[in-house]
Design a protein around this motif. Sequence first.
Motif, short mmCIF file in Angstrom:
data_model
loop_
_atom_site.label_atom_id
_atom_site.label_comp_id
_atom_site.label_asym_id
_atom_site.label_seq_id
_atom_site.Cartn_x
_atom_site.Cartn_y
_atom_site.Cartn_z
N LEU A 62 -3.82 14.04 -18.98
CA LEU A 62 -4.71 15.15 -18.60
C LEU A 62 -4.83 15.24 -17.09
N ALA A 63 -4.94 16.45 -16.61
CA ALA A 63 -4.99 16.65 -15.16
C ALA A 63 -6.17 15.92 -14.53
N ARG A 64 -7.32 15.87 -15.22
CA ARG A 64 -8.49 15.21 -14.63
C ARG A 64 -8.26 13.70 -14.53
N LEU A 65 -7.49 13.14 -15.46
CA LEU A 65 -7.17 11.72 -15.38
C LEU A 65 -6.16 11.46 -14.27
N THR A 66 -5.18 12.35 -14.18
CA THR A 66 -4.16 12.21 -13.14
C THR A 66 -4.79 12.29 -11.75
N GLU A 67 -5.71 13.20 -11.58
CA GLU A 67 -6.37 13.35 -10.29
C GLU A 67 -7.22 12.13 -9.95
N ALA A 68 -7.75 11.45 -10.97
CA ALA A 68 -8.60 10.29 -10.73
C ALA A 68 -7.80 9.03 -10.39
N HIS A 74 -15.88 11.35 -23.09
CA HIS A 74 -15.06 10.14 -22.99
C HIS A 74 -14.00 10.25 -21.92
N ASP A 75 -13.37 11.42 -21.79
CA ASP A 75 -12.37 11.60 -20.73
C ASP A 75 -13.03 11.47 -19.37
N GLY A 76 -14.24 11.97 -19.23
CA GLY A 76 -14.96 11.83 -17.97
C GLY A 76 -15.25 10.38 -17.66
N ARG A 77 -15.69 9.65 -18.69
CA ARG A 77 -15.95 8.22 -18.48
C ARG A 77 -14.67 7.49 -18.07
N PHE A 78 -13.56 7.83 -18.76
CA PHE A 78 -12.28 7.17 -18.42
C PHE A 78 -11.85 7.56 -17.00
N SER A 79 -12.03 8.84 -16.67
CA SER A 79 -11.68 9.29 -15.33
C SER A 79 -12.50 8.55 -14.28
N ALA A 80 -13.75 8.33 -14.56
CA ALA A 80 -14.61 7.62 -13.61
C ALA A 80 -14.16 6.16 -13.47
N ALA A 81 -13.71 5.56 -14.59
CA ALA A 81 -13.25 4.17 -14.53
C ALA A 81 -11.96 4.06 -13.69
N LEU A 82 -11.12 5.10 -13.75
CA LEU A 82 -9.88 5.09 -12.97
C LEU A 82 -10.13 5.34 -11.49
N SER A 83 -11.14 6.13 -11.23
CA SER A 83 -11.37 6.59 -9.86
C SER A 83 -11.65 5.43 -8.91
N ARG A 84 -11.04 5.53 -7.75
CA ARG A 84 -11.23 4.60 -6.64
C ARG A 84 -10.76 3.17 -6.98
N ARG A 85 -9.91 3.07 -7.96
CA ARG A 85 -9.33 1.76 -8.30
C ARG A 85 -7.80 1.84 -8.24
N PRO A 86 -7.14 0.70 -7.92
CA PRO A 86 -5.67 0.71 -7.83
C PRO A 86 -5.03 0.75 -9.22
N VAL A 87 -5.03 1.95 -9.78
CA VAL A 87 -4.49 2.14 -11.12
C VAL A 87 -3.33 3.14 -11.04
N LEU A 121 -0.62 1.62 -16.33
CA LEU A 121 -0.80 2.04 -17.72
C LEU A 121 0.50 2.64 -18.24
N ASP A 122 1.15 1.92 -19.14
CA ASP A 122 2.39 2.37 -19.74
C ASP A 122 2.07 3.24 -20.95
N ILE A 123 1.15 4.18 -20.75
CA ILE A 123 0.62 5.03 -21.83
C ILE A 123 0.39 6.42 -21.25
N VAL A 124 0.59 7.44 -22.06
CA VAL A 124 0.28 8.81 -21.67
C VAL A 124 -0.95 9.27 -22.46
N PHE A 125 -1.91 9.80 -21.73
CA PHE A 125 -3.13 10.33 -22.34
C PHE A 125 -3.04 11.86 -22.27
N ALA A 126 -2.24 12.40 -23.18
CA ALA A 126 -1.88 13.82 -23.10
C ALA A 126 -2.94 14.74 -23.71
N GLU A 127 -3.64 14.27 -24.76
CA GLU A 127 -4.60 15.11 -25.47
C GLU A 127 -6.01 14.78 -25.01
#
Length: 742
Positions: free
Chosen positions: A199-205, A138-151, A96-102
Amino acid sequence: MSARSLVRLCISAAVLLVFVLHGGRWLPLRLLDLIENFTYDARVVLTAPGTDDPRVVIVDLDERSLAAEGWPWPRHKFATLVDQLFERYGVRALGLDIVFAEPDDSALRLWDRLHREEFSQIPEVVSRDTAIRAELDHDGRFSAALSRRPVVLGYFFKPVVRSGELPTTGGLCAPLIDARTAQLYDVDFIEARGYGGSLARLTEAASACGFFDNPLAASDDGVYRRVPLLQQYDGAVYPSLALSLVRLALGDPPVELVFDPPEVRSSLHLERLRVGPLEVPVDGRVAAYVPYRGDNRTFTYIPAVDVLRGEVVSPERLRNAIVLMGTTAAGLFDLRSTPVNKVFAGVEVHANLVSGMLDGRIRQKAPYYAGIEVVMHVLIALLLAWAFARLSALASALVSAAVVAGIVGLALAMWSGADFVMPLGVPVVFTLTLVMAHLLYGYFIESRGKREISRRFGQYVPPELVEELAAHPEAVSMAGESREMSVLFSDVRDFTSMSENLDARELAAMINTFLTRQTAVVQQHRGTIDKYIGDLVMAFWGAPLRDEQHALHAVLAGMQMQRSVRELDDEFERRGWPKLHIGVGINSGRMSVGNMGSEFRMAYTVMGDAVNLASRLEGLTKEYGVGVLVGQQTRDLLPSGWAFREVDLVIVKGRREPVAIYEPMGPKDQLDPGLREDLARHRGALQLYRARRWDEAEVEFFNLAQGPRPHPVYSLFIQRIMALRENPPPPDWNGTFTFRHK
């Protein structure tokens, strides 16, 4: 080393110094940087394959996607997009060549207010609060989509932190090399002062993170030619977006820094990064040159809205692909300047890097690149200094053209054959600058000196010697000096009586024709014309240029002068002129040479006892009936294979010591056997003569005179023997004959 070579070397050294200062960045010249960058960009454009890489696909937040779904997209759309890519299309890895800062929490905040103010007393709503919150997170949903995937989640480092700016925002993944291990390397990593992450929760996922900024572009005139694969922050080392994505696609192998030799872990010895089975060449700052496949949109672009809605025309195009998600929409400012296009999608830069790492197409610019450039410049400087010192201007220009062709050929060969970036633009400019400097020096300085030398010596020496003098002006001295040389005098016999029978015009025409031919012979044998005195020619060898074979050249010239006179016989007969006969006297020895004369008139000439003897020898040729006479020292300086007729041992007017005089006959192996026998018999007759054995000597000379090859010398000695019988010489006589006249 000659003065001319030293001057040429100094010119090369002066130009070399400027370019070495530039190469070492002590005196950076922006123009040279621009030229080198231009030649690099030209190589990229000319050799780009221009083909797609099916392994790498770009999902594009383009204008159509933004128009169809609005902007900014809520995070649940990104979550759906990620789910679609992995579940529906089966991609291998996603960057992802995008930053999700907010945070995307506007819906949650609205629900909190409504739940607190409007729905707090409604049991049905209260019982569904947790489910509703999960739906609106929405951030939680996005975090879940990232989790356990090669992203790979993108972020950027800050090279500086401005006043009032937060140094860090968002989260940062674990480093590739921790700070403690990084201390083991003496590598010039680019050091960041801060970062901006999601966001830290996205980074961790996310499985991994990677920076997408390029601080090196500023030093490369804003053009994305090379991109750092590693940066250092707070002592630890972090990977780029492209490197992290390749690593995930390969199954997350370790990344190693490879040095040569391995034990020297410094930037100068850093060769490449090893990513599992891949070898990625890097420079001393751990940056890789982007291997562009072609112009904008060489890779497959799929609008993000088509993936979101499941409307991809060819789903197989994404199967097992490495996907980069970015934007080409102009309003989102992810456009870059590159060698292939000044307006280039930033996400495609990463795509080219990923493709190049997988293919092994990344070219290496060695950490010792500046050293290569300096060595090239030194070799070019030495070669051109030698060429301009030793060769003509045209030949030197051809050498220079060959050098330029060699630089271009070597650079292209290393580029295409070894994936190695060689200096090109700067060495070419260096060569052309050297050529210009040498040509200007040659035109304004050397040509003036050549004209002066031509003015001084053009009337004395042949053109080829003038060229040599011009090429070696340090060998020329007009001041008087003492040298070992040979001198020649040639005079026409009975010229005074012949000239009385010709009018002035005829006499001038005849003497000019004669002297022209004689002069040509002297110059043909590298001689210098000293002067003409009426019909007399004086020439010398060994000055102004030294001549180790001056005696041989003088004798060859004297013998050919005799032949050249006979070559004029037919022409003189047709014109009614008398047949000429000349005598040539040659002597060698130490003599003074230089500009001599008075304040009213100077001449480049020779003087000394050896010169006077040569003049006397010319006068004796008539006495002995020979064409050429040489002194003892000249005879000694000629090769041992030469034959001579020893004519006599004489004391000439003005000298007290006797000198042996000889008639040169030529190389022994070219003489008729009968003549060689006569020469041997003549030597024997001379020995008998000097031993006062008059009868035996007279018989031998008589037999020689009556033989098939008579010579005036034989008759002269018969007459001399007859005179000595009547007036015997004193007891200490050694065979010497004294001349009382010149």
